[in-house]
Design a protein around this motif. Sequence first.
Motif, PDB file in Angstrom:
ATOM      1  N   ALA A 227      13.506 -75.276 119.252  1.00 49.93           N
ATOM      2  CA  ALA A 227      14.915 -74.867 119.161  1.00 49.93           C
ATOM      3  C   ALA A 227      15.792 -75.787 120.000  1.00 49.93           C
ATOM      4  O   ALA A 227      16.883 -76.205 119.567  1.00 49.93           O
ATOM      5  CB  ALA A 227      15.077 -73.425 119.619  1.00 49.93           C
ATOM      6  N   LEU A 228      15.317 -76.121 121.209  1.00 49.80           N
ATOM      7  CA  LEU A 228      16.088 -76.993 122.094  1.00 49.80           C
ATOM      8  C   LEU A 228      16.242 -78.381 121.477  1.00 49.80           C
ATOM      9  O   LEU A 228      17.331 -78.967 121.477  1.00 49.80           O
ATOM     10  CB  LEU A 228      15.396 -77.086 123.461  1.00 49.80           C
ATOM     11  CG  LEU A 228      16.119 -77.931 124.530  1.00 49.80           C
ATOM     12  CD1 LEU A 228      17.495 -77.346 124.821  1.00 49.80           C
ATOM     13  CD2 LEU A 228      15.279 -78.014 125.797  1.00 49.80           C
ATOM     14  N   HIS A 229      15.161 -78.901 120.907  1.00 54.16           N
ATOM     15  CA  HIS A 229      15.207 -80.226 120.269  1.00 54.16           C
ATOM     16  C   HIS A 229      16.173 -80.238 119.080  1.00 54.16           C
ATOM     17  O   HIS A 229      16.994 -81.151 118.926  1.00 54.16           O
ATOM     18  CB  HIS A 229      13.796 -80.615 119.816  1.00 54.16           C
ATOM     19  CG  HIS A 229      13.762 -81.886 119.023  1.00 54.16           C
ATOM     20  ND1 HIS A 229      14.010 -83.134 119.562  1.00 54.16           N
ATOM     21  CD2 HIS A 229      13.527 -82.102 117.690  1.00 54.16           C
ATOM     22  CE1 HIS A 229      13.923 -84.046 118.630  1.00 54.16           C
ATOM     23  NE2 HIS A 229      13.619 -83.450 117.481  1.00 54.16           N
ATOM     24  N   MET A 230      16.079 -79.211 118.267  1.00 47.87           N
ATOM     25  CA  MET A 230      16.932 -79.160 117.068  1.00 47.87           C
ATOM     26  C   MET A 230      18.392 -78.909 117.412  1.00 47.87           C
ATOM     27  O   MET A 230      19.295 -79.282 116.658  1.00 47.87           O
ATOM     28  CB  MET A 230      16.436 -78.070 116.111  1.00 47.87           C
ATOM     29  CG  MET A 230      15.112 -78.391 115.452  1.00 47.87           C
ATOM     30  SD  MET A 230      14.692 -77.228 114.138  1.00 47.87           S
ATOM     31  CE  MET A 230      15.909 -77.649 112.909  1.00 47.87           C
ATOM     32  N   SER A 231      18.665 -78.270 118.564  1.00 50.97           N
ATOM     33  CA  SER A 231      20.060 -78.023 118.946  1.00 50.97           C
ATOM     34  C   SER A 231      20.821 -79.331 119.150  1.00 50.97           C
ATOM     35  O   SER A 231      22.038 -79.402 118.935  1.00 50.97           O
ATOM     36  CB  SER A 231      20.114 -77.178 120.228  1.00 50.97           C
ATOM     37  OG  SER A 231      19.683 -77.937 121.358  1.00 50.97           O
ATOM     38  N   TYR A 232      20.100 -80.367 119.550  1.00 55.89           N
ATOM     39  CA  TYR A 232      20.734 -81.689 119.676  1.00 55.89           C
ATOM     40  C   TYR A 232      21.001 -82.282 118.294  1.00 55.89           C
ATOM     41  O   TYR A 232      22.023 -82.929 118.075  1.00 55.89           O
ATOM     42  CB  TYR A 232      19.832 -82.641 120.480  1.00 55.89           C
ATOM     43  CG  TYR A 232      19.809 -82.349 121.969  1.00 55.89           C
ATOM     44  CD1 TYR A 232      20.820 -82.809 122.796  1.00 55.89           C
ATOM     45  CD2 TYR A 232      18.779 -81.601 122.537  1.00 55.89           C
ATOM     46  CE1 TYR A 232      20.799 -82.531 124.165  1.00 55.89           C
ATOM     47  CE2 TYR A 232      18.738 -81.312 123.888  1.00 55.89           C
ATOM     48  CZ  TYR A 232      19.770 -81.790 124.708  1.00 55.89           C
ATOM     49  OH  TYR A 232      19.764 -81.526 126.040  1.00 55.89           O
ATOM     50  N   LEU A 233      20.071 -82.050 117.370  1.00 47.81           N
ATOM     51  CA  LEU A 233      20.227 -82.605 116.023  1.00 47.81           C
ATOM     52  C   LEU A 233      21.414 -81.995 115.289  1.00 47.81           C
ATOM     53  O   LEU A 233      22.140 -82.685 114.560  1.00 47.81           O
ATOM     54  CB  LEU A 233      18.942 -82.380 115.200  1.00 47.81           C
ATOM     55  CG  LEU A 233      17.684 -83.087 115.722  1.00 47.81           C
ATOM     56  CD1 LEU A 233      16.478 -82.719 114.840  1.00 47.81           C
ATOM     57  CD2 LEU A 233      17.875 -84.603 115.724  1.00 47.81           C
ATOM     58  N   VAL A 234      21.625 -80.680 115.445  1.00 45.65           N
ATOM     59  CA  VAL A 234      22.716 -80.000 114.722  1.00 45.65           C
ATOM     60  C   VAL A 234      23.956 -79.829 115.591  1.00 45.65           C
ATOM     61  O   VAL A 234      24.938 -79.236 115.156  1.00 45.65           O
ATOM     62  CB  VAL A 234      22.245 -78.628 114.199  1.00 45.65           C
ATOM     63  CG1 VAL A 234      21.084 -78.805 113.230  1.00 45.65           C
ATOM     64  CG2 VAL A 234      21.870 -77.702 115.348  1.00 45.65           C
ATOM     65  N   ASN A 235      23.893 -80.327 116.848  1.00 44.69           N
ATOM     66  CA  ASN A 235      25.025 -80.275 117.783  1.00 44.69           C
ATOM     67  C   ASN A 235      25.488 -78.839 118.035  1.00 44.69           C
ATOM     68  O   ASN A 235      26.670 -78.540 118.030  1.00 44.69           O
ATOM     69  CB  ASN A 235      26.192 -81.133 117.261  1.00 44.69           C
ATOM     70  CG  ASN A 235      27.221 -81.413 118.348  1.00 44.69           C
ATOM     71  OD1 ASN A 235      26.882 -81.420 119.542  1.00 44.69           O
ATOM     72  ND2 ASN A 235      28.459 -81.615 117.957  1.00 44.69           N
ATOM     73  N   ASN A 236      24.528 -77.927 118.289  1.00 46.96           N
ATOM     74  CA  ASN A 236      24.828 -76.517 118.574  1.00 46.96           C
ATOM     75  C   ASN A 236      24.704 -76.318 120.094  1.00 46.96           C
ATOM     76  O   ASN A 236      23.634 -76.008 120.627  1.00 46.96           O
ATOM     77  CB  ASN A 236      23.861 -75.598 117.827  1.00 46.96           C
ATOM     78  CG  ASN A 236      24.284 -74.142 117.907  1.00 46.96           C
ATOM     79  OD1 ASN A 236      24.959 -73.736 118.859  1.00 46.96           O
ATOM     80  ND2 ASN A 236      23.874 -73.359 116.913  1.00 46.96           N
ATOM     81  N   LYS A 237      25.825 -76.496 120.796  1.00 49.53           N
ATOM     82  CA  LYS A 237      25.806 -76.421 122.259  1.00 49.53           C
ATOM     83  C   LYS A 237      25.506 -75.002 122.737  1.00 49.53           C
ATOM     84  O   LYS A 237      24.830 -74.801 123.750  1.00 49.53           O
ATOM     85  CB  LYS A 237      27.146 -76.901 122.824  1.00 49.53           C
ATOM     86  CG  LYS A 237      27.392 -78.384 122.626  1.00 49.53           C
ATOM     87  CD  LYS A 237      28.724 -78.805 123.236  1.00 49.53           C
ATOM     88  CE  LYS A 237      28.981 -80.297 123.019  1.00 49.53           C
ATOM     89  NZ  LYS A 237      30.275 -80.721 123.611  1.00 49.53           N
ATOM     90  N   ARG A 238      26.025 -74.005 122.027  1.00 53.07           N
ATOM     91  CA  ARG A 238      25.779 -72.615 122.421  1.00 53.07           C
ATOM     92  C   ARG A 238      24.292 -72.302 122.391  1.00 53.07           C
ATOM     93  O   ARG A 238      23.739 -71.719 123.326  1.00 53.07           O
ATOM     94  CB  ARG A 238      26.551 -71.668 121.503  1.00 53.07           C
ATOM     95  CG  ARG A 238      26.475 -70.215 121.922  1.00 53.07           C
ATOM     96  CD  ARG A 238      27.253 -69.341 120.950  1.00 53.07           C
ATOM     97  NE  ARG A 238      27.438 -68.002 121.481  1.00 53.07           N
ATOM     98  CZ  ARG A 238      26.522 -67.027 121.417  1.00 53.07           C
ATOM     99  NH1 ARG A 238      25.347 -67.274 120.855  1.00 53.07           N
ATOM    100  NH2 ARG A 238      26.768 -65.836 121.925  1.00 53.07           N
ATOM    101  N   LEU A 239      23.628 -72.705 121.300  1.00 49.91           N
ATOM    102  CA  LEU A 239      22.206 -72.469 121.174  1.00 49.91           C
ATOM    103  C   LEU A 239      21.422 -73.254 122.227  1.00 49.91           C
ATOM    104  O   LEU A 239      20.410 -72.789 122.762  1.00 49.91           O
ATOM    105  CB  LEU A 239      21.728 -72.839 119.769  1.00 49.91           C
ATOM    106  CG  LEU A 239      20.260 -72.571 119.486  1.00 49.91           C
ATOM    107  CD1 LEU A 239      19.957 -71.088 119.574  1.00 49.91           C
ATOM    108  CD2 LEU A 239      19.870 -73.092 118.106  1.00 49.91           C
TER     109      LEU A 239
END
Length: 634
Positions: A219-231
């Motif tokens: 989840a942390l890795h993918m949050s960078y890919l989709v630019n979801n700062k909240r997540l």
Amino acid sequence: MTRPVGLLLLLLMHGTTYAQKENGIDPKKSPALIKTIDSLNKLVEETYVSAPYEARAMAEHALLLSEKIKYNQGTGCAFLNLGHVYWSQSYYPISLFYFNSALSYLPKNKPLLLAHCYSSIGRSYTDLQNYNLALKNLALASDFAGTDRKMLAEVYNERSFVYVKLKQYDKGIANAKLAMHLSRVINDQSALCILYSRLANAFRVKGEYKQAIAYSDTALHMSYLVNNKRLRAISFIERATIYNSLSQYDKAIDLAQKGAALSDSIGVMDGISSAYKTIAYGFEQKHDISQSLAYQKKYTQALDSLNATNKRKNTELIQSYFELNSRLNAIAAVEQKAKEYSNKIHLQKVIIITLLISLLVVILALSVTYYLYKQKRILTNRMRKQHKALLIQKELIEEQSVNLAGINNLKDKLLAVIGHDLRTPLANLHSILRLYSTGVLTDAEVQSLMQEIEPVVQGAELTLSNLLEWAGSQIRGINLEASAVDIHLTGIEIGRIFSYLFQQKNIRFENKALPGMCVQADERHIKVVISNLVSNAIKFTGDNGMVTLLSTVNEDRLVISIMDTGNGIPAEKLDRLFNLNTKYTVTGTSGEKGTGIGLFLCKELIEFNGGRLWVNSEVNKGSTFSFSLPLVTD
């Protein structure tokens, strides 16, 4: 987090003030503005997680534009996006107000938009720990989603979160995996990122930390890919909580501090308070009481700040609502005055239109009268023209009747010619053959008779050829195949054809046509013309006479002449030579007979080839038949 009292007031205001908006605008009337509104709403939906403040400004702008033109779908989407912005910053009561407001404007023929809105309401109720209402709204979202995979994945995703909160972990994990399957099918990376976080949370509370860490890492890795700062902030805090459970307090504190800093940068109040709580717990377990108390104080301040902010936001929202109502009332008052003024104008227009209609009726009556008068004149003129046309047709019919009578007479004459001039030679041949077959005539007598009758037979042959050529031209029309015709060479050929007739009368034939000089004409027509003219010259030229073929150049034309030293033609007879109705025929010097059709045919063929035929004659001196044709130039 406690629920603000203002939530009840907001929802009551919403319930009593808003109803489903049925009357909007026709999007075709403002296509450019509607396109702008839709683009703004789409951009807000894509950026509210990573840039909530900018997204809120864009959503408010889209809301104002939509209200300005009464674009209900745009208004509903703007409310929905504002709800998402406040939800991302943990202002759940405010987000609920906007989500419920969106339901009043979203079109009922857009089920996916309604499903998304109910799903968002369910998520907000989950965050407010009202799980029954959360599941109820998620059920509505599922109904509206139908078979849409993306929307169903969102519903399963939110249900998994509810079941985890209810400590029904297996149901939560099962729903998360269903959502993950659908999200993979449609390749929804943002949804997959959230689902990994959901599974990390579920396995953490179940005490299965190894799987929890694996899902949290993803989840942390993918949050960078989709630019979801909240997540990303939540993933930091989730990992910190896991490490606290594993007694790895330094890692937990480090990750929680990262989560707190990121939550603070994007205004996620839940993230800030959760991070402080996790850090305080880590320091407490490390027996660092001063740091633990410091972060416990920050945690309490964060909760107080969140409550205070919620109260302030609720107050601001209520004030904004009443300000909007005041503006709407002012607009309504202006519209009422405008309506009254419009009614007065309408009454004046009715009076003016009534007068105009009366005037138009008078004008129409006069126009109809004038039109009928004009039509009467037109009909009178038309009848005169028709009468005149009938007279012309009558004259034409009479003229055609005369022409038909002339053609009928011409037919009778031609039949008479055929019956007399062709039957006589055939009858003579038949008599000679009959006498020869009965032995009355000897071979020598038959040979002598044959020599005497040969010119008559040749004349009949030429007559038949002329009749066939003329009849063909009358039935099929004359076909012109123009080419360069050398008159000198044609004269040589004609001399060979008539050599026997020249010998019989001892007539000398001279070809004085200019060698190499050609005319542009149909070669077959020219041979027919020269053959007829030479045959006539032989017929009316006595023994020891002379027939001459001569050609001279006259500007761009070649003049061809056939001259003979025969009997000649009286001047008063010349006009009758080229007319079948007034034909001029006399017996040749050896008793040859003609039909008169030959010269008529010659004149017709020469004129068809763009030439002219004429004759000069003097009695007892001879005749000259001449015709001119276009000269071929190199």
